[in-house]
Scaffold this active site. Structure first.
Site, PDB file in Angstrom:
ATOM      1  N   LYS A  54       0.837  -1.208   0.000  1.00  0.00           N
ATOM      2  CA  LYS A  54       0.000   0.000   0.000  1.00  0.00           C
ATOM      3  C   LYS A  54       0.869   1.255   0.000  1.00  0.00           C
ATOM      4  O   LYS A  54       0.599   2.219  -0.729  1.00  0.00           O
ATOM      5  CB  LYS A  54      -0.935  -0.011   1.213  1.00  0.00           C
ATOM      6  CG  LYS A  54      -2.046  -1.048   1.093  1.00  0.00           C
ATOM      7  CD  LYS A  54      -2.742  -1.333   2.414  1.00  0.00           C
ATOM      8  CE  LYS A  54      -3.770  -2.451   2.244  1.00  0.00           C
ATOM      9  NZ  LYS A  54      -4.377  -2.884   3.495  1.00  0.00           N
TER      10      LYS A  54
ATOM     11  N   ASP B  75     -11.573   2.382   3.280  1.00  0.00           N
ATOM     12  CA  ASP B  75     -11.771   0.926   3.192  1.00  0.00           C
ATOM     13  C   ASP B  75     -13.246   0.589   2.930  1.00  0.00           C
ATOM     14  O   ASP B  75     -13.574  -0.514   2.493  1.00  0.00           O
ATOM     15  CB  ASP B  75     -11.336   0.256   4.498  1.00  0.00           C
ATOM     16  CG  ASP B  75     -10.102  -0.610   4.324  1.00  0.00           C
ATOM     17  OD1 ASP B  75      -9.760  -0.931   3.177  1.00  0.00           O
ATOM     18  OD2 ASP B  75      -9.482  -0.973   5.337  1.00  0.00           O
TER      19      ASP B  75
ATOM     20  N   GLN C 111      -4.848  -1.534   9.450  1.00  0.00           N
ATOM     21  CA  GLN C 111      -4.623  -2.871   8.889  1.00  0.00           C
ATOM     22  C   GLN C 111      -5.146  -3.953   9.833  1.00  0.00           C
ATOM     23  O   GLN C 111      -4.819  -3.964  11.022  1.00  0.00           O
ATOM     24  CB  GLN C 111      -3.124  -3.078   8.629  1.00  0.00           C
ATOM     25  CG  GLN C 111      -2.788  -4.409   7.976  1.00  0.00           C
ATOM     26  CD  GLN C 111      -3.364  -4.540   6.579  1.00  0.00           C
ATOM     27  OE1 GLN C 111      -3.253  -3.637   5.758  1.00  0.00           O
ATOM     28  NE2 GLN C 111      -3.984  -5.672   6.297  1.00  0.00           N
TER      29      GLN C 111
END
Length: 293
Positions: free
Chosen positions: A53, A120, A97
């Protein structure tokens, strides 16, 4: 005749290139898209995902505000960091995460992120917008799959789509996206409680498999000519590899490619699209600071 392999790396590269062009334009207007990725602990898979990422952010010309925290970080400490990022107008996206250490509630953390920075697409507000068809951040993996289908020219209108898996991250949002009028598919969701799974998968014009288990779908379970999207990423022990393992999906790729019309490989299929859509969502969030332009 074997299936056409859907090259997720190539399609993701195109999406990333478009994002980078838009980032360059935004910078000229004084806005630098910024994503804060928070990693708690040192889970090897999570470290690898975060590294990917961060690399994508750098390539797109975005600001990387990554934060690495020890495993001993308390839930309250993490929530405090999220609150600061929520209130920082220079940060456009926040991603924590997963998985988190057992002493930290994933729900509490997800709920704490501002819906306006939830790139997200997991916050209840954005999930509600997905259900009702309103504009909001879409979960990256399901949205990436819709882009794969579009870019490959796979028609969804009126088609039978079967989704194997009912997770909040892939299965449920995938089904909801395919139900939208822009895709206009007839959707069936299968899961661990489904009896005679093959009876459903053989009817699928588009089969999306996110079960989290290798060989969930074999060649005899696929309708000839169907598009097969394999979301699974499983580590299989393999002493011949330097890493000691190899990656495989939830579909028996070698068998399936002899029956399907289109198929995604693992790795190199859905995975690259997830990161591409993450930076796309971050760009969209940054655009909102300029009224969405």
């Amino acid at each position: 005749m074997e299936a056409t392999i859907i090259d997720g790396k190539e399609i993701a590269a195109r999406v990333k290139a478009d994002v980078a062009d838009s980032v360059s334009t935004l910078k000229k207007r004084g806005v630098v898209p910024c994503l804060a990725v928070i990693l708690v602990g040192n889970n090897p898979a999570s470290v690898s995902y975060v590294s990917g990422k961060r690399k994508a952010l750098c390539e797109a010309g975005m600001e990387d505000r990554s934060i690495e925290l020890p495993e001993s970080t308390t839930e309250q400490e993490l929530l405090g960091i999220i609150e600061k990022l929520n209130n920082d107008s220079s940060v456009h996206g926040i991603l924590v995460q997963l998985p988190l250490p057992p002493h930290i509630s994933e729900k509490a953390v997800t709920d704490a992120i501002s819906p306006a920075k939830d790139v997200d697409g997991f916050h209840p507000v954005n999930v509600g917008k997905l259900v009702s068809g309103e504009k909001g951040f879409l979960p990256c993996t399901p949205n990436g799959i819709t882009v794969l289908l579009k870019k490959t020219g796979i028609e969804t209108d009126g088609k039978n789509v079967v989704v194997v898996g009912r997770s909040n991250i892939v299965g449920k949002p995938m089904a909801l996206l395919m139900l939208r009028k822009e895709f206009n598919a007839t959707v069936t969701i299968c899961h661990t409680g489904t009896k005679n799974l093959a009876d459903f998968t053989r009817r699928a014009d588009i089969l999306i498999v996110a079960s989290g288990r290798p060989n969930t779908v074999t060649a005899d379970m696929i309708k000839p000519g169907a598009a097969v999207i394999d979301v699974g990423v499983n580590r299989i022990p393999d002493s011949s590899r330097k890493s000691g393992f190899r990656l495989c999906g939830d579909v028996d790729f070698e068998g399936a490619k002899k029956v399907a019309g289109f198929i995604t490989p693992v790795p190199g299929g859905v995975g690259p699209m997830t990161i591409a859509m993450l930076i796309f969502n971050t760009l969209e969030s940054a655009r909102q600071t300029l009224g969405g332009k």
